[in-house]
Scaffold this motif. Structure first.
Motif, PDB file in Angstrom:
ATOM      1  N   ASN A  42       0.830  -1.205  -0.132  1.00  0.00           N
ATOM      2  CA  ASN A  42      -0.105  -0.159   0.192  1.00  0.00           C
ATOM      3  C   ASN A  42       0.902   1.304  -0.073  1.00  0.00           C
ATOM      4  OD1 ASN A  42      -2.387   1.661   0.220  1.00  0.00           O
ATOM      5  ND2 ASN A  42      -2.057   1.762   2.541  1.00  0.00           N
ATOM      6  N   ASP A  43       1.869   1.210   0.785  1.00  0.00           N
ATOM      7  CA  ASP A  43       2.798   2.491   1.009  1.00  0.00           C
ATOM      8  C   ASP A  43       3.368   2.628  -0.250  1.00  0.00           C
ATOM      9  OD1 ASP A  43       1.971   3.046   3.541  1.00  0.00           O
ATOM     10  OD2 ASP A  43       3.504   1.973   4.555  1.00  0.00           O
ATOM     11  N   CYS A  44       4.027   1.776  -0.884  1.00  0.00           N
ATOM     12  CA  CYS A  44       4.850   1.717  -2.197  1.00  0.00           C
ATOM     13  C   CYS A  44       3.806   2.286  -3.434  1.00  0.00           C
ATOM     14  CB  CYS A  44       5.221   0.438  -2.509  1.00  0.00           C
ATOM     15  SG  CYS A  44       6.873  -0.107  -1.607  1.00  0.00           S
ATOM     16  N   VAL A  49       1.694   6.507  -7.078  1.00  0.00           N
ATOM     17  CA  VAL A  49       0.878   7.051  -7.532  1.00  0.00           C
ATOM     18  C   VAL A  49       0.715   8.473  -7.073  1.00  0.00           C
ATOM     19  CG1 VAL A  49      -1.727   7.285  -7.368  1.00  0.00           C
ATOM     20  CG2 VAL A  49      -0.796   5.061  -7.538  1.00  0.00           C
ATOM     21  N   PHE A  50       1.131   9.090  -6.116  1.00  0.00           N
ATOM     22  CA  PHE A  50       1.029  10.340  -5.674  1.00  0.00           C
ATOM     23  C   PHE A  50       2.113  11.209  -6.247  1.00  0.00           C
ATOM     24  CE2 PHE A  50      -2.150   9.197  -2.463  1.00  0.00           C
ATOM     25  CZ  PHE A  50      -2.838  10.130  -2.759  1.00  0.00           C
ATOM     26  N   SER A  51       3.466  10.579  -6.453  1.00  0.00           N
ATOM     27  CA  SER A  51       4.509  11.157  -7.212  1.00  0.00           C
ATOM     28  C   SER A  51       4.095  11.394  -8.751  1.00  0.00           C
ATOM     29  CB  SER A  51       5.756  10.369  -6.765  1.00  0.00           C
ATOM     30  OG  SER A  51       5.701   9.249  -7.405  1.00  0.00           O
ATOM     31  N   ALA A  52       3.494  10.297  -9.321  1.00  0.00           N
ATOM     32  CA  ALA A  52       3.212  10.516 -10.682  1.00  0.00           C
ATOM     33  C   ALA A  52       2.143  11.694 -10.846  1.00  0.00           C
ATOM     34  CB  ALA A  52       2.670   9.234 -11.175  1.00  0.00           C
ATOM     35  N   ILE A  53       1.254  11.540  -9.742  1.00  0.00           N
ATOM     36  CA  ILE A  53       0.003  12.794 -10.130  1.00  0.00           C
ATOM     37  C   ILE A  53       0.798  14.297  -9.936  1.00  0.00           C
ATOM     38  CG2 ILE A  53      -1.709  14.038  -8.903  1.00  0.00           C
ATOM     39  CD1 ILE A  53      -2.670  11.131  -8.126  1.00  0.00           C
ATOM     40  N   LEU A  54       1.862  14.333  -9.068  1.00  0.00           N
ATOM     41  CA  LEU A  54       2.769  15.683  -8.856  1.00  0.00           C
ATOM     42  C   LEU A  54       3.362  15.875 -10.034  1.00  0.00           C
ATOM     43  CD1 LEU A  54       4.105  15.608  -5.169  1.00  0.00           C
ATOM     44  CD2 LEU A  54       2.723  17.277  -6.116  1.00  0.00           C
ATOM     45  N   LEU A  77       2.665  15.318   1.629  1.00  0.00           N
ATOM     46  CA  LEU A  77       2.448  14.645   3.077  1.00  0.00           C
ATOM     47  C   LEU A  77       1.885  13.274   2.865  1.00  0.00           C
ATOM     48  CD1 LEU A  77      -0.037  17.495   4.226  1.00  0.00           C
ATOM     49  CD2 LEU A  77       2.326  17.391   4.795  1.00  0.00           C
ATOM     50  N   PHE A  78       1.431  12.855   1.914  1.00  0.00           N
ATOM     51  CA  PHE A  78       1.139  11.549   1.758  1.00  0.00           C
ATOM     52  C   PHE A  78       2.287  10.640   1.338  1.00  0.00           C
ATOM     53  CE2 PHE A  78      -3.375  12.778   1.283  1.00  0.00           C
ATOM     54  CZ  PHE A  78      -4.167  12.032   2.212  1.00  0.00           C
ATOM     55  N   ILE A  79       2.859  10.936   0.806  1.00  0.00           N
ATOM     56  CA  ILE A  79       4.154  10.631   0.325  1.00  0.00           C
ATOM     57  C   ILE A  79       5.233  10.565   1.444  1.00  0.00           C
ATOM     58  CG2 ILE A  79       6.374  10.830  -1.113  1.00  0.00           C
ATOM     59  CD1 ILE A  79       4.476  12.216  -3.348  1.00  0.00           C
ATOM     60  N   ALA A  80       5.260  11.436   2.005  1.00  0.00           N
ATOM     61  CA  ALA A  80       6.232  11.522   3.403  1.00  0.00           C
ATOM     62  C   ALA A  80       5.710  10.535   4.295  1.00  0.00           C
ATOM     63  CB  ALA A  80       6.226  12.895   4.102  1.00  0.00           C
ATOM     64  N   ALA A  81       4.337  10.496   4.746  1.00  0.00           N
ATOM     65  CA  ALA A  81       3.831   9.364   5.536  1.00  0.00           C
ATOM     66  C   ALA A  81       4.178   8.104   5.059  1.00  0.00           C
ATOM     67  CB  ALA A  81       2.378   9.419   5.808  1.00  0.00           C
ATOM     68  N   ALA A  82       3.958   7.721   3.809  1.00  0.00           N
ATOM     69  CA  ALA A  82       4.377   6.210   3.172  1.00  0.00           C
ATOM     70  C   ALA A  82       5.607   6.191   3.519  1.00  0.00           C
ATOM     71  CB  ALA A  82       3.525   6.360   1.822  1.00  0.00           C
ATOM     72  N   LEU A  83       6.524   7.001   3.226  1.00  0.00           N
ATOM     73  CA  LEU A  83       7.881   6.619   3.205  1.00  0.00           C
ATOM     74  C   LEU A  83       8.302   6.439   4.687  1.00  0.00           C
ATOM     75  CD1 LEU A  83       9.520   9.030   0.759  1.00  0.00           C
ATOM     76  CD2 LEU A  83       9.206   6.669   0.438  1.00  0.00           C
TER      77      LEU A  83
END
Length: 94
Positions: A42-44, A49-54, A77-83
């Protein structure tokens, strides 16, 4: 020799990352039974997905609407939380 357009390369890469991230989410829901691996998939997927959207928002070149601004603010924020969660679950797989 003509070099490919960097914007086009970024766009294609963003769509590939979106497909990989969505594939990780589907795999997590359908096949994976180990809870730690589910969280990691899920985190990966979130990071991809969010980096692609950005990337797509940045290379679009049109004026940003409120939806784009929301993505620009919330995606990191979502990317940082997942990492952060990926780092916390490192080495916990069975």
């Amino acid at each position: 020799m003509m070099l490919p357009d960097p914007t086009r390369i970024a766009e294609v890469g963003a769509w590939i990352a979106t497909g990989l991230g969505a594939g990780m989410w589907i795999w997590m829901f359908v096949k994976e039974r180990d809870p730690i691996r589910r969280v990691r998939l899920n985190d990966c997927g979130v990071v991809l997905v969010f980096s692609a959207i950005l990337t797509r928002v940045v290379i679009d070149g049109r004026p940003l609407d409120p939806f784009d601004w929301a993505f620009l603010i919330l995606s990191p924020l979502f990317i940082a939380a997942a990492l952060w969660r990926l780092a916390r679950t490192q080495g916990m797989e069975r």
